[in-house]
Design an enzyme around this catalytic site. Structure first.
Site, PDB file in Angstrom:
ATOM      1  N   ASP A 288       1.173  -1.207  -0.055  1.00 14.42           N
ATOM      2  CA  ASP A 288      -0.548  -0.537   0.360  1.00 14.42           C
ATOM      3  C   ASP A 288       0.985   1.395   0.169  1.00 14.42           C
ATOM      4  O   ASP A 288       1.920   1.162   0.339  1.00 14.42           O
ATOM      5  CB  ASP A 288      -0.961   0.032   1.404  1.00 14.42           C
ATOM      6  CG  ASP A 288      -2.358   1.254   0.913  1.00 14.42           C
ATOM      7  OD1 ASP A 288      -1.996   1.838   0.226  1.00 14.42           O
ATOM      8  OD2 ASP A 288      -3.390   0.664   2.059  1.00 14.42           O
TER       9      ASP A 288
HETATM   10  C1  BGC Z   1      -4.416   2.941   0.076  1.00 11.30           C
HETATM   11  C2  BGC Z   1      -4.945   2.793  -1.085  1.00 11.30           C
HETATM   12  C3  BGC Z   1      -4.850   2.989  -2.321  1.00 11.30           C
HETATM   13  C4  BGC Z   1      -3.096   3.683  -2.844  1.00 11.30           C
HETATM   14  C5  BGC Z   1      -3.123   4.160  -3.794  1.00 11.30           C
HETATM   15  C6  BGC Z   1      -3.674   4.179  -0.357  1.00 11.30           C
HETATM   16  O1  BGC Z   1      -3.709   5.375   0.541  1.00 11.30           O
HETATM   17  O2  BGC Z   1      -4.678   3.025   1.484  1.00 11.30           O
HETATM   18  O3  BGC Z   1      -5.886   1.984  -1.122  1.00 11.30           O
HETATM   19  O4  BGC Z   1      -4.996   1.983  -3.402  1.00 11.30           O
HETATM   20  O5  BGC Z   1      -3.204   4.928  -1.735  1.00 11.30           O
HETATM   21  O6  BGC Z   1      -4.147   5.329  -3.798  1.00 11.30           O
END
Ligand code: BGC
Length: 791
Positions: A288
């Site tokens: 993530d």
């Molecule tokens: C989120 C993810 C997301 C990623 C990209 C993160 O902060 O937890 O779910 O896909 O950002 O935007």
């Protein structure tokens, strides 16, 4: 040594003739032709870049510093492939390495809708949130939604959609529950598998996220989740297991949190032993955004790609190989997985995106899908559907005018429009009172101006709005409207999202005094004129309902249903569509009844370990507080708890009304003894006056054995076709040993214990219509696994 590189072979074979073996050779050829620097530049993403409005940039600081070199020039170039996408991987055309564009998220593609200097817009469809998808209990429908969503991924030039989100809705206060499916792992896994297959049918990828046990937003970057092996396997991992084994997502996204002391992105147990050895996952794992703290540990664990990536992380990898801390073979293995996916990607296949997906057709898909996931909670004396004499409608509640299509954060789609309830009513041929409209519209404008930018930092960063308090409505206006209109609609709205959890207070989990007064006063005023009042819940997750849902004449849980919201709601109100959604999460009587309430969102821990205290990587504005949450409730999540311990709820798991009635025939079993599997079938008949669909839920109650078991657990479900009055359909189910099994920690194995089992066919987890018994003569193994993630 003869090395196969990409370009000559591609010239030789058209992509369709490249076999699996050739692909493997190609991939190893590509890897062999790369320098260590290039390898590190692929394994680490190309950084975070957001084209932020100036006001937001000032509040949160700018983007990362720019350097001028070949790498930065390449990065500059690839970022233009799809402005607004969350991540991009490096490209090296001379070696055949194409960039992968990774874009959010679960409810539709998230990209920038407008680009500087261009008139063309790039809007995407805001589909119903994940919770709506699960409430349809309809895997075919979810597949169709996935197909439409994936088509936008393809036609806008992305390679991987960062979804579905499939964490368990452990606690109603998790701010991201709207991005997740259910409190139950079977519903989660089956719905996610359908979504993954639908999206991937377009030849683009998905990312099943956030793996795993990421069930809260409070201190999400540092929280250490303490959870038993059994609860992990049966509740928090099971949905992922189903999705991976049935649908093979191209990628999996590890989560921010730790499980039993280790960041998931650094956990070899999770990413290699469980995901790959036990389940056979074939794709790659990405972090993530900013997750974990040690890129070397991540690489070794099998977390193949770091997102969004920072230049110093590239340097760390290179140094780690040079000083012998990290074997380059580990990187090659991770790269091979990334390139395995790359070989399938549209960009690699030379697909030319049209930048013009059929948004109109997708609007039709979302309009219909949303109606199938809305849940009719109350309907006294058949208030709904509207009778033919209803023409004038009075719409109360801010969100009737400012309807919420989906939650905030990375799961928020940039759609061209949202049909509000009032728009939907007008399009449906109803009249609304212009005076009342003006009162609400003025209030909403002023309240938003007063509230300023969202307090939730991510909502602010992503251009969201701060939710505003409900408007206080005088009894006089309620009564004036009761004179003028034929019926009252009262919308109660809630929004939440990434970066923050909800609160068990009025105006959030509970209704505020103003909201309760609104429901009571409007209902009383309309009842005084012999007219009815209906409440519409425009929410992304659970709210308290027990204290007020008996007041109005009907309550429709519309959730956050995507951009066609108002149209979808009106389709149900008028009976154009008969409600068939059922709850995939329990609605408790009060927050204190929730099994995780004592342990949500956990507590700060005093730690002298440097790792726990500092903000080690990722974004500077995400502070890492050493934090711990203990999943003391174990496997007793949601209905598994309420039903086993006789805790009454407001609306149980699986609940939902229809405008028609269904009769359940006998539950017929294939045999009285369980061999390798058991078949069951039940005939469902529509005995009412409306055409409709029913969700049939099959629960199993296990014999008392050595392992504790919930009262019953969902083992299968299906939805009928649209049954006309008088029509019936036989639905069949196959139950395997794994469906009946529990996870035995001592043996590291799934086992179905010997004894008498009861299968129930229910219209909900409480409304059991038919039951039948069978015997399992002796304990049956249902899969031995690797010992992993021990607390
Ligand atoms: C989120 C993810 C997301 C990623 C990209 C993160 O902060 O937890 O779910 O896909 O950002 O935007």
């Amino acid at each position: 040594m003869f090395i196969l590189t990409w370009s000559p072979l591609l010239a030789f074979f058209p992509p369709s003739e490249i076999s699996e073996i050739n692909k493997e050779k190609l991939v190893s050829g590509i890897i062999a032709s790369m320098t260590l620097e290039q390898k590190a530049q692929v394994l680490i993403g190309t950084g975070m870049f957001m084209d932020l409005p100036d006001s937001i940039r000032e509040r949160f600081g700018g983007n990362q510093e720019k350097q001028e070199n070949d790498y930065s020039k390449m990065v500059e170039k690839i970022r233009k492939y799809l402005p607004g996408a969350a991540g991009f991987t490096s490209e090296f055309p001379e070696s055949g390495v194409t960039s992968q564009v990774l874009a959010d998220g679960p409810a539709g593609l998230r990209i920038s809708p407008i680009r500087k200097g261009e008139e063309k817009t790039y809007y995407c469809t805001a589909f119903p949130i994940a919770t709506v998808m699960a409430s349809t209990w309809d895997t075919e429908l979810v597949y169709e939604v996935g197909m439409a969503m994936g088509n936008e991924v393809l036609e806008y030039g992305a390679d991987v959609l960062l979804g579905p989100g499939m964490n368990i809705q452990r606690d109603p206060l998790c701010g991201r529950n709207f991005e997740y499916y259910s409190e139950d792992p079977l519903v989660t896994g089956k719905i996610a598998a359908a979504m993954i297959k639908g999206v991937q049918s377009n030849g683009v990828g998905t990312s099943a996220k956030h793996f795993a046990a990421n069930n809260q937003e409070t201190n999400r970057m540092s929280v250490n989740t303490i959870v038993s092996e059994r609860a992990l396997r049966e509740i928090y991992l099971r949905g992922f297991e189903i999705a991976v084994t049935e649908a093979q997502p191209w990628t999996v996204m590890s989560s921010y949190n730790k499980i039993n002391g280790t960041y998931t992105s650094e956990s070899h147990d999770l990413l290699t032993k469980i995901l790959r050895d036990d389940w056979g996952f074939e794709g790659y794992v990405m972090t993530d955004w900013g997750g974990g703290s040690d890129v070397v540990a991540q690489m070794k664990a099998g977390n193949d790609m770091i997102q969004p990536g920072q230049p110093q992380q590239i340097e760390t990898l290179i140094q780690a190989v040079r000083n012998g801390e990290l074997d380059e073979a580990v990187l090659d293995k991770n790269l091979a997985r990334i390139f395995g996916v790359m070989m399938e990607s549209p960009k690699q296949k030379g697909y030319k995106a049209s930048y013009s997906p059929d948004l109109k057709a997708h609007a039709t898909v979302t309009r219909q899908a949303a109606t199938d996931g809305m849940v009719l909670l109350e309907n006294k004396s058949n208030t709904l559907p509207f009778s033919a004499d209803i023409k004038k409608v009075a719409a109360f509640g801010n969100t009737s005018y400012d309807f919420i299509s989906g939650g905030t954060g990375s799961g928020d789609v940039n759609e061209a429009y949202t049909i509000s309830l009032i728009d939907g009513l007008k399009k449906g041929g109803f009249e609304s009172d212009p005076g009342l409209e003006t009162i609400y519209e003025n209030y909403i404008k002023e309240a938003h101006a007063k509230a300023g930018p969202p307090k939730n930092w991510l909502a602010a960063l992503m251009g969201g709005k701060e939710p505003v308090d409900e408007m206080q409505l005088s009894k006089e206006i309620a009564s004036e409207m009761a004179d003028k209109a034929d019926i009252a609609l009262i919308t109660i709205g809630r929004n939440s999202g990434e970066g923050g959890d909800r609160q068990a207070v009025g105006g959030d989990f509970y209704l505020s005094q103003i909201e309760k007064a609104l429901i009571t006063n409007v209902t009383e005023a309309f009842h005084a004129k012999n007219k009815k009042a209906i409440v519409i819940l425009n929410v992304g997750g659970v709210v308290e309902t027990a204290s007020w849902t008996k007041i109005p004449d009907a309550v429709l849980l519309a959730w956050q249903p995507g951009q066609e919201a108002g149209n979808s709601v009106v389709d149900l109100l008028t009976g154009k569509v008969n409600p068939s959604g059922k709850l995939a999460i329990s609605f408790p009587l009060s927050y204190d009844d929730v099994p995780s309430a004592k342990n949500f969102p956990g507590h700060e821990i005093k730690s002298d370990k440097k790792d726990d205290a500092a903000d080690l990587s990722g974004f500077s504005f995400m502070k890492r507080v050493p934090w711990e949450v203990v999943y003391e409730e174990g496997i007793y999540v949601g209905y598994r708890y309420y039903n086993t311990f006789d805790v009454p709820v407001s609306y149980e798991f699986g609940y939902g009304l229809s405008y028609t009635d269904f009769e359940y025939g006998k539950l017929k079993l294939g045999s009285l003894k369980f061999n390798n599997k058991m078949t069951a079938s039940v005939e469902i008949k529509n005995t009412g006056k409306f055409a409709g669909r029913e969700v049939i839920q099959i629960y199993a109650s296990a014999p008392k054995g050595k392992l504790d078991k919930p009262q019953e657990e969902l083992v299968a479900f299906a939805k009928t076709k649209l049954l006309q009055p008088g029509e019936s359909e036989v639905l069949s189910f196959t139950i395997t040993a794994k469906d009946l099994a529990s996870f035995d920690e001592e043996a590291s194995a799934w086992i179905a214990e010997a004894g008498k089992y009861t299968l129930h066919a229910g219209a909900s987890s409480k409304k059991i219509k038919q039951s039948a018994e069978f015997v399992l003569a002796k304990e049956m193994p249902a899969g031995k696994v690797t010992k992993a993630l021990v607390p």
